[in-house]
Design a protein around this motif. Structure first.
Motif, short mmCIF file in Angstrom:
data_model
loop_
_atom_site.label_atom_id
_atom_site.label_comp_id
_atom_site.label_asym_id
_atom_site.label_seq_id
_atom_site.Cartn_x
_atom_site.Cartn_y
_atom_site.Cartn_z
N PHE B 17 76.24 -64.71 -39.90
CA PHE B 17 76.36 -63.20 -40.38
C PHE B 17 74.89 -62.47 -40.04
O PHE B 17 75.09 -61.46 -39.74
N ALA B 18 73.77 -63.29 -40.15
CA ALA B 18 72.54 -62.56 -39.87
C ALA B 18 72.75 -62.15 -38.32
O ALA B 18 72.39 -61.31 -37.72
N LEU B 19 73.37 -63.04 -37.52
CA LEU B 19 73.60 -62.80 -36.17
C LEU B 19 74.30 -61.49 -35.82
O LEU B 19 73.80 -60.66 -34.98
N LEU B 22 72.03 -58.62 -36.55
CA LEU B 22 70.86 -58.41 -35.68
C LEU B 22 71.38 -57.97 -34.29
O LEU B 22 70.86 -56.96 -33.54
N THR B 23 72.43 -58.40 -33.83
CA THR B 23 72.99 -58.17 -32.51
C THR B 23 73.18 -56.52 -32.51
O THR B 23 73.28 -55.65 -32.00
N VAL B 27 71.30 -53.62 -30.17
CA VAL B 27 71.84 -52.95 -29.08
C VAL B 27 71.57 -51.56 -29.40
O VAL B 27 71.54 -50.68 -28.49
N ARG B 28 71.26 -50.90 -30.52
CA ARG B 28 71.12 -49.60 -31.10
C ARG B 28 69.60 -49.32 -30.79
O ARG B 28 69.33 -47.96 -30.73
N LEU B 29 68.64 -50.17 -30.62
CA LEU B 29 67.28 -50.06 -30.52
C LEU B 29 66.93 -49.52 -29.03
O LEU B 29 65.91 -48.96 -28.61
N TYR B 300 77.90 -50.72 -26.21
CA TYR B 300 77.75 -51.34 -27.31
C TYR B 300 78.71 -52.49 -27.76
O TYR B 300 78.38 -53.50 -27.96
N PRO B 301 80.20 -52.18 -27.78
CA PRO B 301 81.13 -52.89 -28.40
C PRO B 301 80.92 -54.34 -27.43
O PRO B 301 81.10 -55.52 -27.88
N ALA B 302 80.98 -54.28 -25.93
CA ALA B 302 80.76 -55.34 -25.05
C ALA B 302 79.54 -56.16 -25.40
O ALA B 302 79.69 -57.38 -25.62
N LEU B 303 78.46 -55.62 -25.51
CA LEU B 303 77.27 -56.19 -25.78
C LEU B 303 77.21 -56.81 -27.23
O LEU B 303 76.91 -58.30 -27.16
N GLN B 304 77.49 -56.29 -28.27
CA GLN B 304 77.45 -56.75 -29.65
C GLN B 304 78.42 -58.05 -29.51
O GLN B 304 78.15 -59.03 -30.11
#
Lengths: 329, 336
Positions: B17-19, B22-23, B27-29, B300-304
């Motif tokens: 859940f933490a992961l 964080l991800t 990615v938004r940062l 974003y979706p691919a990275l997350q």
């Protein structure tokens, strides 16, 4: 013929500061079925001498001996493979720290069975049956269930019993017990000693008991060897040693027994066993000896005659009084 | 043992859940969003920009985006890649076997050489063999992956012509992927020489990727073994008259392996990080290469999804390590 015959055994360790002689000219005969005790403070080379017999010293140790013979076989010349057939089968050894002497990753059953498999080639079922029998013999209740126990699930006393079961698995002719009770509770100590003596009598094996506890000696051994700084300073029967110790060191050890104390404060021996760098020139015990005089500090003493327990002293004690050998006669 | 596994499994839930959180944040940062990156230097009218952002849901508050993301995940939906318009999970699953195959062979390489090297070094402590092996290990540990890869390609592929330069298999062979693992698929296809070709393509990438883990394993095995060899139970094993091979290989090694297994598990992270570079050098079509490209595209979706999946796999690998530890170390199993 004696079972174990040692003449002039020396062990030297290579260290950065040169060779350190941990065992210095030890000679010893063990007959079948007798209990011999080796006594001395920590650092007197008791364990090292016996580890040399077992061939368990690290590679930095250099072992020499005029004779090192077990049951007629020369251990010094025996190839490693042949020697391993004797070690663990005919000579077994148990150690001071039972808890750390058992492998934490294997069950008790496996560790005992391993000896039976290696030396006697027993099959699975036979090993199991024999292991249960052995655990019973060393007084472990519910032996069958204990087979699958791991060392961390057992107490120190239980672990030492398992070590003993492992040691007697192949009915050895000689069992070396290296301070087997030192790490145990006082109440357990007596039980383990009784067990060792009982097994020794039942099986007729010889027992070498390394200890620093004169009380243990009095209760068990027939003969005693007092060792100091790697040298044997006195050899006597237990009765003789307790009646009339000839070496000042033996006398001092005995005087430190609470039962023998005549004063309110228990007597102790001042100083410590000399190490590598503070080895005295003459008699090794001289700096701590109550009876030492000039000669003792200058010249190493020769062993006295057998009537004086071969005491390594210029003036062995007779009835607590130093005498010059030959002069009295 | 089952309760032990259950306990460990329960512990992974908060980690995952933490992961997720964080991800999503990380990615938004990164400066720039997918729309800006795609418009490039030519720029875009503010209306069009707003429209695209609206289509992608990027005009929503971040907490809302996260809520949508999590509810999607709960239904097994990892989102759609902004670039390829394919579901992220599908893309990942297509590419992951290539990475897994590479990582697996790299680990096999690292373990088969690392453990014996460590054991031999420990037994010959202070000797030439010890210094030699540990020197090589330090060298391997310090070598940058991309440089090491290029050196090996230059020597083995270009100079000696022993191994192929890149790719997973010769162009001569073609078959439909069944498992996604080239070596297994090659065997299934039954084409002569296909398996050998797949294997020869694996050698250099696996060696490159496995070098750092090998060095880490060898050093850990050595120090762990040195410690264990001093233990009382090793003396007991020798006092039992057991052959040296059994004393070292069973009584000592089993205990020495406990910290080593943990190190092997921890190398999972190194492997996946290293895979990014190794896959780029050897043109290996795996998730490492895919993730790098996704970063550049701000997908974003691919990275997350990709990072979450990889991290979850790492969590599972660590769970596996804990289980293996429980198997070899009874004290862990019994919760002590």
């Amino acid at each position: 013929m004696s079972l174990l015959e040692i003449r002039n055994l020396c062990v030297e360790f290579e260290t950065r500061g040169g060779a350190f002689r941990a065992v210095d000219g030890v000679s010893l005969d063990i007959d079948p079925g007798e209990i011999v005790s080796i006594v001395g403070e920590s650092g007197s080379g008791k364990s090292v001498a016996m580890l040399a017999v077992m061939g368990l010293l690290p590679r930095t140790a250099h072992v020499t001996a005029d004779v090192l013979r077990f049951a007629g076989r020369d251990l010094m010349r025996l190839p490693a493979r042949e020697r391993r057939r004797i070690v663990g089968r005919e000579i077994a050894m148990i150690f001071q720290e039972p808890m750390s002497s058992l492998n934490p990753c294997f069950t008790v059953g496996f560790q005992i069975g391993e000896v039976l498999k290696t030396h006697l080639g027993l099959g699975r079922a036979e090993r199991r049956a024999r292991t249960i029998e052995l655990l019973g013999a060393v007084g472990i209740p519910d032996a069958e269930r204990r087979l699958s126990a791991f060392p961390h699930q057992m107490s120190g006393g239980m672990s030492q019993r398992v070590m003993i079961a492992m040691a007697i698995a192949c009915n050895p002719k000689l069992l070396i017990a290296d301070e087997p009770t030192t790490a145990l509770d006082v109440t357990i100590q007596a039980q383990i000693l009784d067990l060792l003596v009982k097994l020794q009598q039942e099986r007729g094996m010889a027992l070498v008991l390394i200890t620093h506890d004169m009380g243990v000696v009095a209760e068990t051994a027939q003969r005693v060897i007092v060792q100091y700084a790697g040298q044997q300073v006195e050899k006597a029967t237990t009765r003789e040693l307790f009646r009339d110790p000839h070496h000042p060191y033996s006398a001092a050890l005995l005087a430190a027994l609470p039962e023998r104390a005549t004063t309110k404060v228990l007597p102790s021996i001042p100083g410590v066993v000399p190490g590598q760098y503070d080895r005295p020139q003459g008699c090794l015990f001289a700096p701590r000896c109550a009876h030492a005089f000039a000669l003792c500090h200058a010249k190493a003493p020769p062993p006295a005659g057998s009537e004086l327990s071969e005491a390594l002293c210029h003036t062995p004690l007779v009835g607590g009084v130093p005498v010059v050998p030959g002069a009295a006669a | 043992m089952l309760t032990y596994i259950g306990r460990r499994l329960a512990l992974t839930i908060p980690t995952i859940f933490a992961l997720m959180f964080l991800t999503f944040l990380a990615v938004r940062l990164v400066p720039g969003d997918p729309v800006e990156v795609r418009t490039g230097e030519r720029g875009i009218s503010p209306e069009r920009l707003a429209q695209f952002r609206h289509e992608l849901g990027l005009d929503q508050p971040v907490w809302k985006q996260f809520a949508d993301y999590v509810s999607g995940l709960a239904q097994g939906d990892f989102g759609i890649s902004l670039v390829t318009k394919e579901p992220v999970l599908k893309e990942f699953l297509t590419l992951f076997p290539a990475t897994l195959e590479l990582a697996f062979f790299a680990t096999v390489f690292a373990v088969t050489f690392g453990i014996p090297f460590g054991v031999v070094a420990a037994l010959r402590r202070g000797g030439i063999l010890d210094h030699g092996l540990m020197g090589v290990a330090l060298f391997g540990y310090s070598m940058p992956i991309f440089w090491w890869g290029l050196l090996l390609i230059l020597f083995f592929s270009v100079q000696l012509d022993l191994t192929p330069v890149s790719g997973r298999i010769d162009l001569l062979y073609y078959f439909e992927p069944v498992t996604g693992f080239m070596t297994i698929d090659a065997l299934i296809s039954g084409q002569e020489g296909a398996f050998a070709s797949a294997l020869s393509h694996l050698v250099l990438p696996a060696v490159v990727l496995g070098t750092i883990p090998l060095a880490a394993i060898a050093r850990m095995t050595r120090s762990s073994m040195l410690e264990v060899l001093e233990e009382d139970y090793v003396r007991t094993a020798r006092a039992k008259g057991l052959p040296p091979l059994r004393v070292i290989g069973l009584h000592a090694l089993r205990n020495a392996m406990i910290p080593v297994v943990t190190v092997i598990g921890l190398q999972g992270g190194t492997l996946l990080a290293g895979a990014v570079l190794t896959e780029t050098i050897f043109a290996w079509p795996g998730v490492g290469k895919w993730l790098i490209e996704s970063i550049f595209r701000r997908d974003y979706p691919a990275l997350q999804g990709g990072v979450l999946l990889i991290s979850s796999i790492l969590v599972l690998v660590n769970l596996g390590v804990d289980i293996v530890n429980g198997v070899i170390n009874p004290r862990v199993r019994h919760g002590r």
